[in-house]
Write a protein that holds these residues in place. Structure first.
Motif, PDB file in Angstrom:
ATOM      1  N   ARG A  61       0.887  -1.181   0.105  1.00 54.74           N
ATOM      2  CA  ARG A  61       0.015   0.069   0.078  1.00 54.74           C
ATOM      3  C   ARG A  61       1.006   1.351   0.189  1.00 54.74           C
ATOM      4  O   ARG A  61       2.191   1.273   0.572  1.00 54.74           O
ATOM      5  CB  ARG A  61      -0.893  -0.102   1.239  1.00 54.74           C
ATOM      6  N   GLY A  62       0.322   2.192  -0.613  1.00 55.88           N
ATOM      7  CA  GLY A  62       0.953   3.650  -0.455  1.00 55.88           C
ATOM      8  C   GLY A  62       1.658   4.058  -1.740  1.00 55.88           C
ATOM      9  O   GLY A  62       1.709   5.285  -1.879  1.00 55.88           O
ATOM     10  N   ALA A  63       1.940   3.288  -2.691  1.00 56.05           N
ATOM     11  CA  ALA A  63       2.375   3.621  -3.953  1.00 56.05           C
ATOM     12  C   ALA A  63       2.563   2.473  -4.804  1.00 56.05           C
ATOM     13  O   ALA A  63       2.184   1.237  -4.321  1.00 56.05           O
ATOM     14  CB  ALA A  63       3.950   3.905  -3.826  1.00 56.05           C
ATOM     15  N   PRO A  64       2.237   2.541  -6.349  1.00 52.03           N
ATOM     16  CA  PRO A  64       2.348   1.497  -7.047  1.00 52.03           C
ATOM     17  C   PRO A  64       3.535   0.750  -7.018  1.00 52.03           C
ATOM     18  O   PRO A  64       4.661   1.146  -6.615  1.00 52.03           O
ATOM     19  CB  PRO A  64       2.258   2.263  -8.649  1.00 52.03           C
ATOM     20  N   THR A  65       3.088  -0.569  -6.979  1.00 53.36           N
ATOM     21  CA  THR A  65       4.411  -1.513  -6.831  1.00 53.36           C
ATOM     22  C   THR A  65       4.424  -2.482  -7.593  1.00 53.36           C
ATOM     23  O   THR A  65       3.533  -3.207  -8.135  1.00 53.36           O
ATOM     24  CB  THR A  65       4.112  -2.271  -5.297  1.00 53.36           C
ATOM     25  N   ARG A 101       8.310   1.374  -7.693  1.00 51.94           N
ATOM     26  CA  ARG A 101       8.731   0.869  -6.453  1.00 51.94           C
ATOM     27  C   ARG A 101       8.503  -0.803  -6.757  1.00 51.94           C
ATOM     28  O   ARG A 101       7.805  -1.256  -7.099  1.00 51.94           O
ATOM     29  CB  ARG A 101       7.790   1.034  -5.341  1.00 51.94           C
ATOM     30  N   ASP A 170      -1.686  -1.549  -7.432  1.00 56.55           N
ATOM     31  CA  ASP A 170      -1.975  -0.228  -7.406  1.00 56.55           C
ATOM     32  C   ASP A 170      -1.702   0.331  -6.154  1.00 56.55           C
ATOM     33  O   ASP A 170      -1.119  -0.443  -5.119  1.00 56.55           O
ATOM     34  CB  ASP A 170      -3.423   0.034  -7.739  1.00 56.55           C
ATOM     35  N   ASP A 171      -1.765   1.538  -5.607  1.00 53.70           N
ATOM     36  CA  ASP A 171      -1.328   2.256  -4.528  1.00 53.70           C
ATOM     37  C   ASP A 171      -2.266   1.856  -3.168  1.00 53.70           C
ATOM     38  O   ASP A 171      -1.968   2.211  -2.215  1.00 53.70           O
ATOM     39  CB  ASP A 171      -1.318   3.956  -4.578  1.00 53.70           C
ATOM     40  N   ARG A 172      -3.347   1.206  -3.676  1.00 52.91           N
ATOM     41  CA  ARG A 172      -3.958   0.415  -2.433  1.00 52.91           C
ATOM     42  C   ARG A 172      -3.827  -0.928  -2.047  1.00 52.91           C
ATOM     43  O   ARG A 172      -4.534  -1.631  -1.211  1.00 52.91           O
ATOM     44  CB  ARG A 172      -5.663   0.518  -2.545  1.00 52.91           C
ATOM     45  N   MET A 196       0.669   3.558 -12.487  1.00 56.30           N
ATOM     46  CA  MET A 196       1.083   4.540 -11.864  1.00 56.30           C
ATOM     47  C   MET A 196      -0.075   5.914 -12.043  1.00 56.30           C
ATOM     48  O   MET A 196       0.155   6.890 -11.125  1.00 56.30           O
ATOM     49  CB  MET A 196       2.267   5.006 -12.162  1.00 56.30           C
TER      50      MET A 196
END
Length: 198
Positions: A61-65, A101, A170-172, A196
């Motif tokens: 979570r927090g950023a695309p990974t 990331r 995704d960022d979630r 992103m």
């Protein structure tokens, strides 16, 4: 019973399974795949990153990974994929965009310590190596639904067979889509930019 009647009965008997197969592949299977994808990466694994941070479900979570499972003794797939990731990062930086990331999770923790995996991935910008105990690695393998198996070699050595795709989140922390092994640069970058931009 006439031949025509028998033919109709047989045709009807064959049509029913065919219709069920069509319903499975067009209606039920995609729904099951979507439901499985919702939980991809979710689990109680607790691993260690080469950045000194824990790697858990919350890490997504927090950023695309991007997440890739491999190992340091990998003869072809892993170095090739790391080369692709290096190219993706260069494309993003050149366009003035933030790097993606990325985590490289070992499937061979018996040989790949945190220090070793750090040395292995250290040349690629934005990539964090991840290792841990066999038990926790196996939990992660199940959570991400990847394949990994030890393959014995002559002389008592072994290699690892494993999935060869990069998973995008995704960022979630929700699974977005995979990038295939050696996927064309334009296609891979389109997927990365879509996730992103979410």
């Amino acid at each position: 019973m006439t031949g025509r009647t028998m033919t109709a009965i047989i045709a009807g008997g064959l049509a029913a399974p065919a219709l069920l197969a069509v319903a499975w592949f067009t209606l039920l299977a995609p729904k099951l795949d979507e439901e499985a994808a919702i939980d991809l990466g979710h689990g109680d694994y607790a691993l260690q990153g080469t950045d000194g941070q824990p790697f858990t479900e919350d890490t997504l979570r927090g950023a695309p990974t991007a997440v890739f499972f491999g190992f340091a003794h990998c003869p072809e797939v892993c170095p090739t994929t790391l080369g692709d990731i290096d190219l993706w990062q260069a494309e993003l930086v050149e366009a003035g965009e933030a790097p993606l990331r990325t985590y490289f999770v070992t499937v061979d923790p018996e040989r790949d310590t945190v220090e070793m995996i750090g040395d292995y991935v250290g040349w690629v910008p934005g990539v964090v190596g991840v290792s841990g105990t066999r038990e926790e690695i196996d939990k992660a393998i199940r959570a991400f639904r990847v394949f990994a198996a030890k393959v014995p070699l002559e002389g008592g050595d072994y290699t690892m067979d494993h999935s060869a795709f990069v998973l995008l989140f995704d960022d979630r922390g929700n699974f977005f889509e995979p990038i295939r092994y050696q996927e064309e640069l334009e296609s891979a970058m389109a997927k990365i930019r879509r996730v992103m931009a979410m």
